[in-house]
Design a protein around this motif. Structure first.
Motif, mmCIF file in Angstrom:
data_model
loop_
_atom_site.group_PDB
_atom_site.id
_atom_site.type_symbol
_atom_site.label_atom_id
_atom_site.label_comp_id
_atom_site.label_asym_id
_atom_site.label_seq_id
_atom_site.Cartn_x
_atom_site.Cartn_y
_atom_site.Cartn_z
ATOM 1 N N SER A 39 -8.048 -15.588 -1.569
ATOM 2 C CA SER A 39 -7.265 -16.657 -2.184
ATOM 3 C C SER A 39 -8.072 -17.465 -3.206
ATOM 4 C CB SER A 39 -6.676 -17.582 -1.115
ATOM 5 O OG SER A 39 -7.705 -18.293 -0.458
ATOM 6 N N ARG A 40 -9.389 -17.446 -3.111
ATOM 7 C CA ARG A 40 -10.200 -18.180 -4.088
ATOM 8 C C ARG A 40 -10.425 -17.381 -5.377
ATOM 9 N NH1 ARG A 40 -16.415 -17.656 -2.315
ATOM 10 N NH2 ARG A 40 -16.725 -18.544 -4.357
ATOM 11 N N TYR A 41 -10.079 -16.096 -5.356
ATOM 12 C CA TYR A 41 -10.312 -15.238 -6.513
ATOM 13 C C TYR A 41 -9.043 -14.805 -7.246
ATOM 14 C CZ TYR A 41 -14.875 -14.636 -4.282
ATOM 15 O OH TYR A 41 -16.096 -14.849 -3.701
ATOM 16 N N CYS A 42 -7.942 -14.673 -6.516
ATOM 17 C CA CYS A 42 -6.718 -14.147 -7.129
ATOM 18 C C CYS A 42 -5.508 -14.612 -6.330
ATOM 19 C CB CYS A 42 -6.759 -12.614 -7.169
ATOM 20 S SG CYS A 42 -6.746 -11.822 -5.540
ATOM 21 N N LYS A 43 -4.338 -14.392 -6.925
ATOM 22 C CA LYS A 43 -3.092 -14.617 -6.196
ATOM 23 C C LYS A 43 -2.721 -13.284 -5.562
ATOM 24 C CE LYS A 43 1.713 -16.113 -6.676
ATOM 25 N NZ LYS A 43 2.016 -15.525 -5.418
ATOM 26 N N LEU A 44 -2.613 -13.268 -4.253
ATOM 27 C CA LEU A 44 -2.365 -12.030 -3.516
ATOM 28 C C LEU A 44 -0.987 -12.053 -2.881
ATOM 29 C CD1 LEU A 44 -3.522 -9.355 -2.256
ATOM 30 C CD2 LEU A 44 -4.210 -10.775 -0.312
ATOM 31 N N ASP A 45 -0.248 -10.959 -3.075
ATOM 32 C CA ASP A 45 1.022 -10.762 -2.384
ATOM 33 C C ASP A 45 0.935 -9.430 -1.649
ATOM 34 O OD1 ASP A 45 2.431 -13.052 -3.260
ATOM 35 O OD2 ASP A 45 2.900 -12.070 -5.158
ATOM 36 N N ILE A 46 1.422 -9.421 -0.423
ATOM 37 C CA ILE A 46 1.505 -8.183 0.338
ATOM 38 C C ILE A 46 2.973 -7.959 0.663
ATOM 39 C CG2 ILE A 46 0.858 -6.966 2.449
ATOM 40 C CD1 ILE A 46 -1.741 -8.623 2.447
ATOM 41 N N ILE A 47 3.472 -6.811 0.237
ATOM 42 C CA ILE A 47 4.880 -6.469 0.455
ATOM 43 C C ILE A 47 4.935 -5.250 1.361
ATOM 44 C CG2 ILE A 47 7.009 -5.674 -0.646
ATOM 45 C CD1 ILE A 47 5.965 -7.128 -3.225
ATOM 46 N N GLU A 48 5.685 -5.378 2.427
ATOM 47 C CA GLU A 48 5.900 -4.247 3.333
ATOM 48 C C GLU A 48 7.305 -3.708 3.110
ATOM 49 O OE1 GLU A 48 5.292 -6.034 7.203
ATOM 50 O OE2 GLU A 48 3.169 -5.483 7.196
ATOM 51 N N VAL A 49 7.405 -2.392 2.938
ATOM 52 C CA VAL A 49 8.723 -1.757 2.853
ATOM 53 C C VAL A 49 8.913 -0.900 4.095
ATOM 54 C CG1 VAL A 49 8.767 -1.801 0.320
ATOM 55 C CG2 VAL A 49 7.938 0.230 1.496
ATOM 56 N N ASN A 50 10.145 -0.755 4.507
ATOM 57 C CA ASN A 50 10.433 0.016 5.717
ATOM 58 C C ASN A 50 10.045 1.474 5.546
ATOM 59 O OD1 ASN A 50 11.474 -2.177 7.113
ATOM 60 N ND2 ASN A 50 13.545 -1.823 6.356
ATOM 61 N N ASP A 51 9.531 2.034 6.629
ATOM 62 C CA ASP A 51 9.247 3.461 6.630
ATOM 63 C C ASP A 51 10.439 4.199 7.222
ATOM 64 O OD1 ASP A 51 8.895 2.502 9.211
ATOM 65 O OD2 ASP A 51 7.079 3.643 9.609
ATOM 66 N N GLU A 52 10.482 5.479 6.960
ATOM 67 C CA GLU A 52 11.533 6.339 7.489
ATOM 68 C C GLU A 52 11.010 7.027 8.754
ATOM 69 O OE1 GLU A 52 14.764 7.299 6.132
ATOM 70 O OE2 GLU A 52 14.422 5.410 5.085
ATOM 71 N N LYS A 53 11.872 7.247 9.687
ATOM 72 C CA LYS A 53 11.503 8.030 10.868
ATOM 73 C C LYS A 53 11.346 9.486 10.457
ATOM 74 C CE LYS A 53 11.880 4.681 13.888
ATOM 75 N NZ LYS A 53 10.778 3.765 13.722
ATOM 76 N N THR A 54 10.229 10.073 10.838
ATOM 77 C CA THR A 54 9.986 11.478 10.530
ATOM 78 C C THR A 54 10.168 12.293 11.793
ATOM 79 O OG1 THR A 54 8.363 10.833 8.848
ATOM 80 C CG2 THR A 54 8.319 13.122 9.580
ATOM 81 N N PRO A 55 11.139 13.188 11.803
ATOM 82 C CA PRO A 55 11.341 14.010 13.003
ATOM 83 C C PRO A 55 10.157 14.948 13.220
ATOM 84 C CG PRO A 55 12.888 14.645 11.259
ATOM 85 C CD PRO A 55 12.091 13.487 10.751
ATOM 86 N N ASP A 56 9.900 15.278 14.486
ATOM 87 C CA ASP A 56 8.858 16.259 14.794
ATOM 88 C C ASP A 56 9.197 17.561 14.083
ATOM 89 O OD1 ASP A 56 7.531 14.462 16.406
ATOM 90 O OD2 ASP A 56 8.453 15.180 18.261
ATOM 91 N N GLN A 57 8.200 18.177 13.533
ATOM 92 C CA GLN A 57 8.350 19.458 12.836
ATOM 93 C C GLN A 57 9.404 19.386 11.721
ATOM 94 O OE1 GLN A 57 9.001 22.261 16.035
ATOM 95 N NE2 GLN A 57 6.925 22.015 16.794
ATOM 96 N N ALA A 58 9.329 18.310 10.954
ATOM 97 C CA ALA A 58 10.250 18.149 9.827
ATOM 98 C C ALA A 58 9.998 19.245 8.799
ATOM 99 C CB ALA A 58 10.055 16.777 9.188
#
Length: 159
Positions: free
Chosen positions: A28-47
Motif C-alpha cells: 500500500s505504500r508503493y502502489c494502489k492494489l486491487d485483487i479481484i476474484e472471479v468464480n471458478d468452474e467445477k471440473t468433472p473428473d476425467q473431463a
C-alpha cells in the motif's frame, strides 16, 4: 501505479488469506492494489479436452470483464518468459517510465487460462515450469511485486 491481480477462485485457507493481507498492506505504500476474484468452474473428473476448453472459456470471459482498456496485462502462464526478481522489478519500472499507469496480472484456475485471455495479454510471465496451486500463486506473485518495489526503491530485500 495501479496494480490489479485477477485470480480465478476464492482463497479458502486462512494462512493464504493472512499472507495476502500482509503483502497487500506492505504494498500500500508503493502502489494502489486491487485483487479481484472471479468464480471458478467445477471440473468433472476425467473431463474431456472439449469440456476443459469450455471451462477455461467461461473463466476467461469472467476475467476479461475486469480488464480495463489501456491496462498493461500480464498473464501468468507456464509457457511465458521467466524473469529474475530484479528483471521483474526492471519491467515494472520501465512500464511506469513508459507512462503505463495500470498493470493487470492474471492468474488462471486449475486448468490454466483460455486462449482469449492469453491472446489479450501484453506479456506472458512464467514463475517456473512447475505447476502451483492458484491460491499459492497469488501469495508468490504479491511477494514478488513487493520485492520489485523494494528493489526499485533501493531498499533492502532478501537475496
Amino acid at each position: 501505479m495501479k496494480i490489479t491481480i485477477i485470480g480465478v477462485g476464492r482463497i479458502k485457507e486462512k494462512y493464504f488469506t493472512l499472507a495476502i493481507e500482509e503483502y497487500s498492506k506492505r504494498l500500500s505504500r508503493y502502489c494502489k492494489l486491487d485483487i479481484i476474484e472471479v468464480n471458478d468452474e467445477k471440473t468433472p473428473d476425467q473431463a474431456s479436452e472439449g469440456e476443459e476448453k469450455l471451462i477455461k472459456k467461461a473463466e476467461g470471459d469472467r476475467i476479461l470483464k475486469h480488464v480495463k482498456e489501456g491496462a498493461y496485462t500480464i498473464a501468468l502462464a507456464i509457457e511465458g518468459n521467466q524473469l529474475s526478481s530484479t528483471e521483474l522489478a526492471d519491467k515494472i519500472e520501465q512500464l511506469g517510465v513508459g507512462s503505463v499507469g495500470h498493470i493487470v496480472f492474471i492468474i488462471g484456475g486449475s486448468l490454466g487460462l483460455s486462449s482469449e485471455v492469453l491472446n489479450r495479454a501484453d506479456y506472458k510471465l512464467s514463475f517456473s515450469k512447475m505447476t502451483f496451486p492458484h491460491q499459492m500463486m497469488r501469495v508468490i506473485l504479491l511477494e514478488q511485486i513487493y520485492r520489485a518495489y523494494r528493489i526499485n526503491s533501493n531498499e533492502p530485500y532478501h537475496k
